[in-house]
Design an enzyme around this catalytic site. Structure first.
Site, PDB file in Angstrom:
ATOM      1  N   ARG A   1       0.848  -1.243  -0.273  1.00 31.49           N
ATOM      2  CA  ARG A   1       0.222  -0.005  -0.174  1.00 31.49           C
ATOM      3  C   ARG A   1       0.936   1.086  -0.109  1.00 31.49           C
ATOM      4  O   ARG A   1       0.525   2.183  -0.821  1.00 31.49           O
ATOM      5  CB  ARG A   1      -0.895  -0.013   1.312  1.00 31.49           C
ATOM      6  CG  ARG A   1      -1.961  -1.163   1.152  1.00 31.49           C
ATOM      7  CD  ARG A   1      -2.691  -1.146   2.390  1.00 31.49           C
ATOM      8  NE  ARG A   1      -3.796  -2.329   2.422  1.00 31.49           N
ATOM      9  CZ  ARG A   1      -4.072  -3.159   3.375  1.00 31.49           C
ATOM     10  NH1 ARG A   1      -3.661  -3.046   4.645  1.00 31.49           N
ATOM     11  NH2 ARG A   1      -5.164  -4.002   3.131  1.00 31.49           N
TER      12      ARG A   1
ATOM     13  N   CYS B   1       4.989 -11.049   1.950  1.00 28.43           N
ATOM     14  CA  CYS B   1       4.641  -9.838   2.866  1.00 28.43           C
ATOM     15  C   CYS B   1       5.689  -8.932   2.979  1.00 28.43           C
ATOM     16  O   CYS B   1       5.613  -7.816   3.038  1.00 28.43           O
ATOM     17  CB  CYS B   1       4.245 -10.309   4.253  1.00 28.43           C
ATOM     18  SG  CYS B   1       2.360  -9.765   4.551  1.00 28.43           S
TER      19      CYS B   1
HETATM   20  C1  DPM Z   1      -0.973  -9.280   4.781  1.00 30.90           C
HETATM   21  C2  DPM Z   1      -0.923  -7.973   4.550  1.00 30.90           C
HETATM   22  C3  DPM Z   1      -1.692  -7.283   5.786  1.00 30.90           C
HETATM   23  C4  DPM Z   1      -2.452  -8.370   6.113  1.00 30.90           C
HETATM   24  C5  DPM Z   1      -0.061  -7.171   3.746  1.00 30.90           C
HETATM   25  C6  DPM Z   1      -0.912  -6.413   2.364  1.00 30.90           C
HETATM   26  C7  DPM Z   1      -1.839  -5.756   6.028  1.00 30.90           C
HETATM   27  C8  DPM Z   1      -0.915  -5.460   6.859  1.00 30.90           C
HETATM   28  C9  DPM Z   1      -0.936  -4.227   7.399  1.00 30.90           C
HETATM   29  C10 DPM Z   1      -0.448 -10.179   3.738  1.00 30.90           C
HETATM   30  N1  DPM Z   1      -2.015  -9.502   5.674  1.00 30.90           N
HETATM   31  O1  DPM Z   1      -2.116  -6.320   2.264  1.00 30.90           O
HETATM   32  O2  DPM Z   1      -0.071  -5.611   1.602  1.00 30.90           O
HETATM   33  O3  DPM Z   1      -1.708  -3.399   7.022  1.00 30.90           O
HETATM   34  O4  DPM Z   1      -0.134  -3.735   8.472  1.00 30.90           O
HETATM   35  C11 DPM Z   1      -4.943  -8.784   7.006  1.00 30.90           C
HETATM   36  C12 DPM Z   1      -6.070  -8.304   6.838  1.00 30.90           C
HETATM   37  C13 DPM Z   1      -7.051  -9.098   6.525  1.00 30.90           C
HETATM   38  C14 DPM Z   1      -6.527 -10.350   6.470  1.00 30.90           C
HETATM   39  C15 DPM Z   1      -6.350  -6.820   7.346  1.00 30.90           C
HETATM   40  C16 DPM Z   1      -6.127  -5.763   6.196  1.00 30.90           C
HETATM   41  C17 DPM Z   1      -8.708  -8.648   6.459  1.00 30.90           C
HETATM   42  C18 DPM Z   1      -8.771  -8.828   4.960  1.00 30.90           C
HETATM   43  C19 DPM Z   1      -8.730  -9.910   4.157  1.00 30.90           C
HETATM   44  C20 DPM Z   1      -3.363  -8.291   7.430  1.00 30.90           C
HETATM   45  N2  DPM Z   1      -5.113 -10.062   6.616  1.00 30.90           N
HETATM   46  O5  DPM Z   1      -5.438  -6.055   5.358  1.00 30.90           O
HETATM   47  O6  DPM Z   1      -6.442  -4.620   6.547  1.00 30.90           O
HETATM   48  O7  DPM Z   1      -9.555 -11.053   4.465  1.00 30.90           O
HETATM   49  O8  DPM Z   1      -8.243  -9.997   3.024  1.00 30.90           O
END
Ligand code: DPM
Length: 378
Positions: free
Chosen positions: A150, A261
């Site tokens: 992001r 990640c």
């Molecule tokens: C992974 C990432 C994040 C999650 C990396 C990414 C976000 C990390 C952060 C691989 N797992 O998206 O680039 O913002 O610090 C995660 C969330 C969900 C699953 C929360 C989110 C919910 C949504 C779903 C954390 N894992 O991304 O806001 O089921 O896809």
């Protein structure tokens, strides 16, 4: 037709009749909600089964102060749950697909991928900025995200903004946003916010032209023991054909890039010109009608977003009729077992992911990712 019904449906769960199915879950509120949703869907399909939910704490839940991308351990949220599966303490585990590595440890497989909700990222604004967008925020406003993906993309589009890490579960992050003055907005997955009932906090949805999403984002996955045929059959009713094909392509792309990640890798997929009917009941082994086209846009970024490579390709995922009844046992595509979805289509989806990755690699993706990895580790 009657044969097909039997083959796909009622064998499911027959051997399990009246048994208790133990479902493992992380204890965070989001994980519990996701598990409850999946168990409810399974219960609707299998009214004769009894489901028991068992909560567990994972390493990822304990390390709340370090950015996910810095921890480096891929199976942070999954290892303890997999141990419980292996020891036969639970029969299935519910995850966000995006938290599952593209290669699972031997002995495990993804037995179901539910219909994807929104895969997009969403911006939640500080109460004093409600009504604004990332474009209209004052210069130097601080945006909270610890996703390298992001941050890299948004730095590129919004060079006037600043980006800082924010960690913790969703509740913690919203609290940090609302109760302090550190962040003007935070970026989260729209799906997670919706599941938590916080859709009303979404101030802006980022389209794939503004921010490509993470591999598997927005889809729920059920992990099981790869050899447990009864459980595999039982959970397979949840497979959503469209989601499965898109996620196979996305995961194949990520796997071939050796991404994760800790590097900024992003995607967007669409499936066009297919007959909803064929995929609406994936547990009937129907061929895909029409000539469905799967599109995958894949991209890699430098950490600051200044460098990027982005390509789109398309693949026909029509089920080749000559393979109609080919044996489909024990075949996994990027960790997913989906016997009830046309195998030729799964193979085509995997090939699409590979080809987009190859194209990016031929243009120098490895170099960009290696530098990003080194900087992130430093
Ligand atoms: C992974 C990432 C994040 C999650 C990396 C990414 C976000 C990390 C952060 C691989 N797992 O998206 O680039 O913002 O610090 C995660 C969330 C969900 C699953 C929360 C989110 C919910 C949504 C779903 C954390 N894992 O991304 O806001 O089921 O896809």
């Amino acid at each position: 037709m009657a044969d097909m019904l039997l083959k796909g449906q009622d064998k499911n769960g027959n051997g399990l009749k009246n048994q208790t199915i133990r479902v493992g879950t992380r204890k965070s509120q989001l994980a519990r909600i996701q598990t409850d949703n999946v168990v409810q869907m399974l219960q609707n399909h299998h009214p004769h089964l009894h489901f028991e939910i068992i909560g567990m704490t994972t390493t990822g839940d304990k390390i709340l102060d370090t950015a996910l991308s810095k921890i480096g351990e891929k199976s942070l949220f999954t290892k303890e749950l997999e141990n419980a599966l292996e020891r036969n303490e639970v029969d299935l585990v519910v995850h966000s697909l995006k938290d599952l590595p593209t290669s699972l440890p031997p002995g495990f497989t993804i037995g179901a991928i539910c219909k994807r909700e929104s895969p997009h990222d969403a911006v939640v604004f500080h109460p004093k900025h409600v009504g604004k967008t990332l474009t209209s925020l004052p210069e130097k406003s601080v945006i909270g995200t610890s996703s390298l993906r992001r941050a890299a993309q948004l730095k590129r589009t919004f060079p006037q903004l600043e980006f800082k890490d924010i960690r913790g579960n969703l509740n913690t992050r919203l609290k940090k946003l609302d109760e302090k003055d550190d962040f003007s907005a935070i970026v989260l997955a729209a799906a997670g916010l919706r599941r938590m009932g916080w859709e009303n906090r979404i101030g802006q949805i980022l389209s794939p032209t503004e921010c490509l999403y993470a591999v598997g984002q927005g889809a729920l996955a059920v992990e099981v023991r790869a050899r447990d045929q009864e459980i595999l059959e039982m959970v397979s009713v949840l497979h959503d054909g469209e989601t499965v094909l898109r996620c196979i392509a996305e995961r194949a792309f990520m796997k071939h890039l050796e991404g994760g990640c800790s590097v900024p890798v992003a995607v967007s997929t669409t499936l066009k010109d297919f007959q909803r009917l064929a995929l609406a009941s994936p547990h009937l082994s129907l061929p895909l009608l029409g000539s469905p086209q799967l599109y995958l846009t894949g991209a890699v970024y430098s950490l600051d977003g200044s460098e990027s490579l982005r390509e789109t390709m398309q693949m026909n995922v029509k089920f080749p009729l000559e393979n109609e009844d080919g044996p489909n046992d024990d075949i996994q595509h990027v960790g997913i077992t989906a016997k009830n979805i046309p195998h030729g289509a799964q193979k085509a989806a995997e090939k699409l992911g590979l080809e987009v990755a190859e194209l990016l690699l031929s243009k120098g993706a490895k170099q960009i990712l290696n530098v990003a990895r080194q900087l992130n580790d430093a």
